[in-house]
Each structure stands twice: as C-alpha cells, then as structure tokens.
Enzyme design. Structure first.
Site, PDB file in Angstrom:
ATOM      1  N   LYS A  60       0.879  -1.165   0.000  1.00  0.00           N
ATOM      2  CA  LYS A  60       0.000   0.000   0.000  1.00  0.00           C
ATOM      3  C   LYS A  60       0.918   1.216   0.000  1.00  0.00           C
ATOM      4  CE  LYS A  60      -3.081   2.852   2.565  1.00  0.00           C
ATOM      5  NZ  LYS A  60      -3.609   3.207   3.880  1.00  0.00           N
ATOM      6  N   GLY A  79      -7.639   9.804   9.448  1.00  0.00           N
ATOM      7  CA  GLY A  79      -7.899   9.987  10.877  1.00  0.00           C
ATOM      8  C   GLY A  79      -8.906  11.060  11.219  1.00  0.00           C
ATOM      9  N   ALA A  86      -9.216   6.096   3.901  1.00  0.00           N
ATOM     10  CA  ALA A  86      -9.003   7.303   4.710  1.00  0.00           C
ATOM     11  C   ALA A  86     -10.251   8.163   4.812  1.00  0.00           C
ATOM     12  CB  ALA A  86      -7.864   8.168   4.180  1.00  0.00           C
ATOM     13  N   GLY A  87     -10.526   8.580   6.032  1.00  0.00           N
ATOM     14  CA  GLY A  87     -11.602   9.530   6.274  1.00  0.00           C
ATOM     15  C   GLY A  87     -12.928   8.922   6.651  1.00  0.00           C
ATOM     16  N   ASN A 138      -9.551   2.207   9.315  1.00  0.00           N
ATOM     17  CA  ASN A 138      -8.727   1.950  10.493  1.00  0.00           C
ATOM     18  C   ASN A 138      -9.264   2.694  11.709  1.00  0.00           C
ATOM     19  OD1 ASN A 138      -6.723   1.516  12.439  1.00  0.00           O
ATOM     20  ND2 ASN A 138      -5.060   1.781  11.036  1.00  0.00           N
ATOM     21  N   THR A 139      -9.044   4.030  11.733  1.00  0.00           N
ATOM     22  CA  THR A 139      -9.347   4.799  12.942  1.00  0.00           C
ATOM     23  C   THR A 139     -10.799   4.648  13.391  1.00  0.00           C
ATOM     24  OG1 THR A 139      -7.721   6.411  12.180  1.00  0.00           O
ATOM     25  CG2 THR A 139      -9.158   7.100  13.964  1.00  0.00           C
TER      26      THR A 139
END
Lengths: 66, 259
Positions: free
Chosen positions: B97, B158, B186-187, B208-209
């Site tokens: 990645k 994040g 992301a986001g 993830n986050t």
C-alpha cells in the site's frame, strides 16, 4: 566491533552475522527485514552475512498501521 | 457479493482493515474477526532496541488474512521505495500500500511522487495499491503505470469526516471503469460513510481509525461489515434519482370521506 543499528551505536562480537543480530533481539522466527549499508539482505543470506566494523544496519518489522 | 479481485486474487470481503491505534492487540484481533476483512494493512518500522515488544503477527492469522504492508510515514519517492523493499524482504508479500505524504501536517498524498514511486515499484515486481487524492487524472496516471488498485481518500487520514467530495469519488469510478478496484481509503468515520462509498461505486473500503478508536471497536467492525455489504447491494440494485419534486408513496385517489 561497532556498528550503527537503527541509528544507534551497538557493540557486537567480531564475526557476528545478521542471523546472530536477529537472534540477539529475540526476533528469530519473526518476519524481519534487514538493510546493510543501504542494500537489502535476503532472509536466506542472514546466517552467512558476516557484519563488519562500521556497518550501518536497519532492522525493521511489521507494526500496527493503516 | 461477488468476489473482489485484485491482481488476480479473489476476496469475499470488500472491507479492508488497518491495524493501527487499537488499545490492545487482543481487541485488534477480535475486530479483524468481526469485520470479516481478508486484507489487513500493517506498517514497517525500525525494531525497538530498548524493549522487546510482542509481534503483531502473533495476532494476525496469515492463513486467513492477506497482509498489505504500507509505506506510511514516507515523505519522498526514495523513502517509499526503500520501505516497500524492506517490507517485501520480510518475506510475506510483494503487495504494497503505497503512501507518499509530504511532511506538511495534512496527511494528504503527494500525487506526483506517488505516481513516480508506483512506476518504480511496479517495474520492480510489486503489486501496488496507492493511496491517492480524489483526482481522476491522478487515478488515470496510476492506472497507466500499472497499479493494481486506486485508493482515493474520502477525507484526510484519521479525520472521520467521511466523503467530503462524493462526486469526485464518482468521477474516479467513471475514469477507472472497473479495470482495477477503487478502494476508498481514509476519512471513513461511520458505517454510513462506508455505505455511501460503496453506493457511489467504490469496490471496497479501507477503515482503520473509525473502528480502532470507536467506543466498542469489535461492534463497530461488525457495523462496518454490514454497511459495506449494504452499500454494495444498493449500488447493484440501483438507487432512485434525486428529485426536487415530491411524489406521494400512497394513492392520491380514494381518500376516505372526500367528495
């Protein structure tokens, strides 16, 4: 002999190999990656790769990340 | 769901998970399990010489999960290529990645450096999944150099702000035309964001986050799984067009008592 490992000076017995280094940090059996003086060392070559005075070594592993 | 195919490999899940920011590796393991994900990202870092830390790989069953190492933290083409080669040298995967993010605090990708690094890595035999901007021309360039997926952000890493520019994701989907998977990375902040990404035509979502920092990460992992599936099914079902003209769902005729 003295080497730079992950940015820090480390003293090792003469004749130490990459494999010895990995074992010293308890990482044998874990997928670690080694760069010696800017060149990747293949895992198969760890045991035969004898370190030398002044070597710059990067030793990396996988950690959590996105 | 139809399988997700990346570089000739098929996956049942369309949700990919990051492994950072969990309070413990046990919670991470359980969240991975609840998410149904089959592709999980990890970072590459110097071994800590001062203290022995448990290996994250003790908590990731490599029979079940495909490891996707990242180049997070790399600011330049050179750093990203070097980190990718180290990741491959660990002997588990030639997938990467790719992230090239300038040191400017935005966590937004450098698209030019990303294309340059992707070209080098593809020629070097990597399967490259690049984290990129939501710009369709950048997506085109990444395709041209042989990337195996295109991974535009919904919003900055994040932030949990979701898809700040849905129409730009849609434009990337149009540009790519199914040649490689589009993965919104992301986001994502909530399952509704993941569902919207899939409804917009993304092939998969990377989270993830939003899971790792949720009040209950394992429950949120399951919610994300369901949202991705719902969004996928909705995309295939074909949503109605938006209209400025209201139209009743019940018959206008035959209201009781009306003359």
């Amino acid at each position: 002999m003295r080497i730079r490992l992950n940015g820090k000076e480390v003293v090792l017995p003469d004749g130490a190999t990459v494999d010895d280094l990995v074992r010293h940090y308890g990482l044998d059996g874990e997928p670690v990656a080694i760069e010696r003086n800017g060149q990747i060392v293949d895992r198969e070559a760890f045991a035969g790769e004898v370190l030398a005075e002044g070597d710059v070594i990067e030793m990396a592993r996988f950690v959590g990340g996105g | 769901m139809e399988p997700l195919v990346i570089a000739g490999r098929s996956f049942r899940s369309r949700l990919m998970l990051g492994t950072g920011k969990y309070d413990s590796l046990e919670v991470m393991r359980d969240a991975l399990d609840a998410s149904g994900a089959e592709i999980v990202t990890v970072a590459v870092r110097r071994v800590n010489l001062e203290s022995r830390e448990p290996s994250i790989l003790s908590y990731i069953d490599l029979q079940r999960y495909t490891l996707l190492p990242n180049t997070a933290g790399c600011h330049t083409v050179e750093e990203a290529v070097r980190t990718a080669r180290l990741a491959r040298a660990a002997g588990l995967s030639n997938w990467i990645k790719l992230e090239v993010i300038p040191d400017d605090g935005t966590l937004l990708p450098d698209p030019i450096a990303t294309v340059q690094a992707a070209e080098i890595l593809v020629k070097d035999g990597f399967v490259v999944l690049p984290y990129t901007t939501d710009d369709h021309v950048v997506a085109r360039r990444l395709l041209e150099v042989g990337c195996a997926a295109v991974m535009p952000y919904g919003s900055a890493i994040g932030t949990g702000r979701g898809l700040e520019a849905v129409e730009r994701i849609a434009r990337i989907v149009d540009e790519v035309r199914g040649r490689v998977p589009v993965v919104v990375d992301a986001g994502i902040g909530a399952p509704s964001d993941a569902a919207l990404a899939m409804e917009t035509g993304a092939d998969a979502v990377l989270v993830n986050t939003a899971i790792a920092r949720a009040g209950d990460p394992v429950a949120m992992a399951r919610a994300m799984r369901l949202a991705v599936e719902a969004g996928y099914l909705a995309r295939r079902a074909g949503r109605i067009p938006k209209s400025s003209v209201p139209s009743p769902s019940s018959p206008e005729a035959g209201v009781v008592g009306r003359s």
